[in-house]
Design an enzyme around this catalytic site. Structure first.
Site, PDB file in Angstrom:
ATOM      1  N   HIS A 133      34.406  63.271  56.017  1.00  7.86           N
ATOM      2  CA  HIS A 133      33.451  62.683  56.959  1.00  7.86           C
ATOM      3  C   HIS A 133      32.144  62.280  56.286  1.00  7.86           C
ATOM      4  O   HIS A 133      31.132  62.137  56.958  1.00  7.86           O
ATOM      5  CB  HIS A 133      33.194  63.648  58.130  1.00  7.86           C
ATOM      6  CG  HIS A 133      34.406  63.854  59.001  1.00  7.86           C
ATOM      7  ND1 HIS A 133      34.519  64.895  59.902  1.00  7.86           N
ATOM      8  CD2 HIS A 133      35.563  63.140  59.111  1.00  7.86           C
ATOM      9  CE1 HIS A 133      35.693  64.811  60.529  1.00  7.86           C
ATOM     10  NE2 HIS A 133      36.344  63.766  60.064  1.00  7.86           N
ATOM     11  N   CYS A 141      23.870  51.041  53.354  1.00  8.65           N
ATOM     12  CA  CYS A 141      23.355  49.863  54.040  1.00  8.65           C
ATOM     13  C   CYS A 141      24.253  49.557  55.234  1.00  8.65           C
ATOM     14  O   CYS A 141      25.479  49.495  55.103  1.00  8.65           O
ATOM     15  CB  CYS A 141      23.321  48.686  53.064  1.00  8.65           C
ATOM     16  SG  CYS A 141      22.869  47.150  53.895  1.00  8.65           S
ATOM     17  N   CYS A 164      18.974  43.907  50.936  1.00 10.57           N
ATOM     18  CA  CYS A 164      19.061  42.934  52.043  1.00 10.57           C
ATOM     19  C   CYS A 164      18.145  43.253  53.209  1.00 10.57           C
ATOM     20  O   CYS A 164      18.138  42.524  54.200  1.00 10.57           O
ATOM     21  CB  CYS A 164      20.512  42.802  52.511  1.00 10.57           C
ATOM     22  SG  CYS A 164      21.051  44.207  53.506  1.00 10.57           S
ATOM     23  N   THR A 202      37.325  75.496  61.600  1.00  7.54           N
ATOM     24  CA  THR A 202      37.369  74.214  62.318  1.00  7.54           C
ATOM     25  C   THR A 202      38.052  74.408  63.660  1.00  7.54           C
ATOM     26  O   THR A 202      39.020  75.173  63.765  1.00  7.54           O
ATOM     27  CB  THR A 202      38.058  73.103  61.494  1.00  7.54           C
ATOM     28  OG1 THR A 202      38.201  71.938  62.323  1.00  7.54           O
ATOM     29  CG2 THR A 202      39.422  73.501  60.947  1.00  7.54           C
TER      30      THR A 202
HETATM   31  C1  BJW Z   1      33.752  80.002  62.434  1.00  8.10           C
HETATM   32  C2  BJW Z   1      32.613  80.718  62.210  1.00  8.10           C
HETATM   33  C3  BJW Z   1      32.620  81.522  61.081  1.00  8.10           C
HETATM   34  C4  BJW Z   1      32.259  79.611  63.984  1.00  8.10           C
HETATM   35  N1  BJW Z   1      33.692  81.566  60.289  1.00  8.10           N
HETATM   36  N2  BJW Z   1      34.818  80.060  61.643  1.00  8.10           N
HETATM   37  C5  BJW Z   1      44.218  60.796  68.094  1.00  8.10           C
HETATM   38  C6  BJW Z   1      44.178  61.335  69.374  1.00  8.10           C
HETATM   39  C7  BJW Z   1      42.999  61.342  70.114  1.00  8.10           C
HETATM   40  C8  BJW Z   1      41.820  60.812  69.596  1.00  8.10           C
HETATM   41  C9  BJW Z   1      41.852  60.290  68.332  1.00  8.10           C
HETATM   42  C10 BJW Z   1      43.046  60.266  67.604  1.00  8.10           C
HETATM   43  N3  BJW Z   1      42.782  59.703  66.397  1.00  8.10           N
HETATM   44  C11 BJW Z   1      41.465  59.371  66.358  1.00  8.10           C
HETATM   45  C12 BJW Z   1      40.883  59.711  67.528  1.00  8.10           C
HETATM   46  C13 BJW Z   1      39.453  59.540  67.910  1.00  8.10           C
HETATM   47  C14 BJW Z   1      38.526  60.559  67.269  1.00  8.10           C
HETATM   48  C15 BJW Z   1      38.942  61.966  67.689  1.00  8.10           C
HETATM   49  O1  BJW Z   1      39.565  62.700  66.961  1.00  8.10           O
HETATM   50  N4  BJW Z   1      38.541  62.365  68.877  1.00  8.10           N
HETATM   51  C16 BJW Z   1      38.847  63.707  69.362  1.00  8.10           C
HETATM   52  C17 BJW Z   1      37.543  64.449  69.623  1.00  8.10           C
HETATM   53  C18 BJW Z   1      39.718  63.598  70.557  1.00  8.10           C
HETATM   54  N5  BJW Z   1      38.531  60.445  65.812  1.00  8.10           N
HETATM   55  C19 BJW Z   1      37.825  59.506  65.216  1.00  8.10           C
HETATM   56  O2  BJW Z   1      37.172  58.683  65.851  1.00  8.10           O
HETATM   57  C20 BJW Z   1      37.885  59.464  63.703  1.00  8.10           C
HETATM   58  N6  BJW Z   1      38.195  58.149  63.294  1.00  8.10           N
HETATM   59  C21 BJW Z   1      39.445  57.671  63.285  1.00  8.10           C
HETATM   60  O3  BJW Z   1      40.424  58.375  63.448  1.00  8.10           O
HETATM   61  O4  BJW Z   1      39.526  56.309  63.070  1.00  8.10           O
HETATM   62  C22 BJW Z   1      40.717  55.642  63.455  1.00  8.10           C
HETATM   63  C23 BJW Z   1      40.847  55.661  64.991  1.00  8.10           C
HETATM   64  C24 BJW Z   1      39.719  55.541  65.779  1.00  8.10           C
HETATM   65  C25 BJW Z   1      39.852  55.576  67.189  1.00  8.10           C
HETATM   66  C26 BJW Z   1      41.093  55.774  67.763  1.00  8.10           C
HETATM   67  C27 BJW Z   1      42.228  55.920  66.940  1.00  8.10           C
HETATM   68  C28 BJW Z   1      42.104  55.846  65.521  1.00  8.10           C
HETATM   69  C29 BJW Z   1      36.517  59.783  63.128  1.00  8.10           C
HETATM   70  C30 BJW Z   1      36.103  61.182  63.396  1.00  8.10           C
HETATM   71  C31 BJW Z   1      34.679  61.386  62.872  1.00  8.10           C
HETATM   72  C32 BJW Z   1      34.127  62.756  63.250  1.00  8.10           C
HETATM   73  N7  BJW Z   1      32.722  62.747  63.013  1.00  8.10           N
HETATM   74  C33 BJW Z   1      31.987  63.992  63.212  1.00  8.10           C
HETATM   75  C34 BJW Z   1      30.506  63.711  62.912  1.00  8.10           C
HETATM   76  C35 BJW Z   1      30.269  63.553  61.404  1.00  8.10           C
HETATM   77  C36 BJW Z   1      28.862  63.241  61.091  1.00  8.10           C
HETATM   78  C37 BJW Z   1      27.899  64.314  61.547  1.00  8.10           C
HETATM   79  O5  BJW Z   1      27.908  65.422  60.971  1.00  8.10           O
HETATM   80  O6  BJW Z   1      27.136  64.050  62.467  1.00  8.10           O
HETATM   81  O7  BJW Z   1      32.499  64.995  62.318  1.00  8.10           O
HETATM   82  S1  BJW Z   1      32.205  64.716  64.821  1.00  8.10           S
HETATM   83  C38 BJW Z   1      32.213  66.378  64.259  1.00  8.10           C
HETATM   84  O8  BJW Z   1      33.524  66.970  64.499  1.00  8.10           O
HETATM   85  C39 BJW Z   1      32.051  66.312  62.733  1.00  8.10           C
HETATM   86  C40 BJW Z   1      33.010  67.369  62.277  1.00  8.10           C
HETATM   87  O9  BJW Z   1      33.351  67.166  60.926  1.00  8.10           O
HETATM   88  C41 BJW Z   1      34.150  67.231  63.249  1.00  8.10           C
HETATM   89  C42 BJW Z   1      35.020  68.462  63.342  1.00  8.10           C
HETATM   90  O10 BJW Z   1      34.307  69.528  63.848  1.00  8.10           O
HETATM   91  P1  BJW Z   1      34.558  70.992  63.267  1.00  8.10           P
HETATM   92  O11 BJW Z   1      34.176  71.028  61.853  1.00  8.10           O
HETATM   93  O12 BJW Z   1      35.919  71.440  63.606  1.00  8.10           O
HETATM   94  O13 BJW Z   1      33.460  71.845  64.062  1.00  8.10           O
HETATM   95  P2  BJW Z   1      33.564  72.504  65.511  1.00  8.10           P
HETATM   96  O14 BJW Z   1      32.186  72.802  65.952  1.00  8.10           O
HETATM   97  O15 BJW Z   1      34.397  71.710  66.410  1.00  8.10           O
HETATM   98  O16 BJW Z   1      34.342  73.883  65.263  1.00  8.10           O
HETATM   99  C43 BJW Z   1      33.745  74.938  64.535  1.00  8.10           C
HETATM  100  C44 BJW Z   1      34.767  76.069  64.452  1.00  8.10           C
HETATM  101  O17 BJW Z   1      34.240  77.073  63.611  1.00  8.10           O
HETATM  102  C45 BJW Z   1      35.094  76.739  65.796  1.00  8.10           C
HETATM  103  O18 BJW Z   1      36.506  76.858  65.926  1.00  8.10           O
HETATM  104  C46 BJW Z   1      34.457  78.132  65.678  1.00  8.10           C
HETATM  105  O19 BJW Z   1      35.186  79.143  66.374  1.00  8.10           O
HETATM  106  C47 BJW Z   1      34.520  78.337  64.183  1.00  8.10           C
HETATM  107  N8  BJW Z   1      33.529  79.258  63.633  1.00  8.10           N
HETATM  108  N9  BJW Z   1      31.701  80.427  63.243  1.00  8.10           N
HETATM  109  C48 BJW Z   1      34.791  80.805  60.642  1.00  8.10           C
HETATM  110  N10 BJW Z   1      31.528  82.281  60.792  1.00  8.10           N
END
Ligand code: BJW
Length: 266
Positions: A133, A141, A164, A202
């Protein structure tokens, strides 16, 4: 076998973990670790979806983490990322990050895939994380895509591209944007070829990263999920749930897997 967080202290480190997981880890030809925001929680960086403390409990993703949000209000989006960048720069890697770096040094074929944009894995010593990500520490840009890792911060609004004059935006992947092609290819190839896949901190909700553990499992890997919560996590015969915090469980997993190695300071 699921591990209960209660009673850990009463057990020896080897007894904390399923023996077949320890054996697979030690003998593995290829190991993949996928991390999410939870691994950096113990460094003081908020996760996204934790109910009270997660970023999405305070802010709406649609207002901040989409290309449309940046078009609508570049100053707001830039200032939110600037605030997060300042937090990350002050944060330190924690024992979970360092355990992953040590695991890499013990294995010949190892791939770290991270969804995190905070750079803490590199700072902990991981040599070549696949950053799915992007990175908070870079900007690019918004018109030409040129990536920069330093820039002058204007008093308000995003900085401008030196070539640009279009706005620079954070070099991260927003919802609806495609992931960096090379990074996603590396992540999928490593996941499909590994013997052990560790999914750490995650919620496993965001695609395409969420599919990687199941790609690994369907290709025959053992999957271990390290998380204090089982919410949203899939289960299966090849999936071990290690319930607890990454900063505690990962160093313990290394100590259990390699008892003959000196326990490096965490
Ligand atoms: C602990 C702990 C401790 C706490 N020890 N653990 C298929 C089906 C449905 C939808 C889609 C699909 N394919 C694509 C999509 C759309 C979308 C998507 O997935 N949506 C879902 C939400 C439904 N995906 C996208 O848009 C992606 N692009 C893509 O696929 O392009 C092609 C496409 C587009 C559209 C349609 C189809 C195809 C891009 C995704 C980009 C995600 N961006 C973000 C922001 C990044 C920039 C920023 O930082 O601001 O990335 S969103 C955010 O979520 C960030 C993270 O990397 C990501 C994942 O979150 P993560 O890391 O899992 O965090 P949390 O908070 O969710 O979980 C934390 C966990 O830690 C919890 O379980 C806690 O219990 C645990 N925890 N303390 C261990 N001490």
């Amino acid at each position: 076998m699921d591990l209960e967080p209660m009673g850990f202290e009463k057990r020896s480190s080897r007894e904390r973990f399923p023996t077949d997981l320890l054996a697979r880890l030690r003998d593995a030809r290829r190991v993949v670790v996928l991390t999410g925001a939870g691994i950096s929680a113990e460094s003081g960086i908020p996760t996204f979806r934790d109910a009270l403390t997660g970023l999405w409990a305070q802010y709406r993703a649609e207002d901040l983490a989409t290309p449309e949000a940046f078009e609508r209000n570049p100053a707001l989006v830039w200032s939110w990322y600037r605030m997060r960048r300042e937090l990350v720069v002050r944060a330190e890697p924690n024992p979970g990050h360092r355990a992953i770096a040590r695991l890499e040094s013990r294995l010949t074929r190892f791939t770290l895939i991270t969804q995190n944009v905070d750079g803490l894995h590199r700072r902990a010593g991981s040599t070549d994380p696949v950053e799915l990500h992007g990175s908070l520490l870079r900007a690019r840009c918004s018109r030409e895509g040129t990536v920069v890792d330093s820039w002058e911060e204007p008093k308000t609004g995003p900085p401008r591209c030196a070539r640009c004059q279009a706005y620079l935006r954070p070099d991260v992947v927003w919802f609806g944007e495609t992931l960096p092609e090379h990074a996603l290819r590396r992540a999928r190839e490593a996941s499909a070829a590994c013997d052990v896949f560790l999914s750490v901190g995650t919620s496993n909700l965001v695609e395409p990263a969420a599919s990687l553990p199941w790609l690994a499992a369907s290709a025959g890997a053992v999957v271990a999920v390290v998380n204090p919560s089982v919410e949203g996590q899939r289960s299966g015969t090849r999936v071990h749930h290690l319930l607890g915090r990454a900063g505690e469980l990962l160093p313990a997993l290394l100590a259990a897997g390699w008892p003959e190695e000196p326990n490096s300071p965490t």
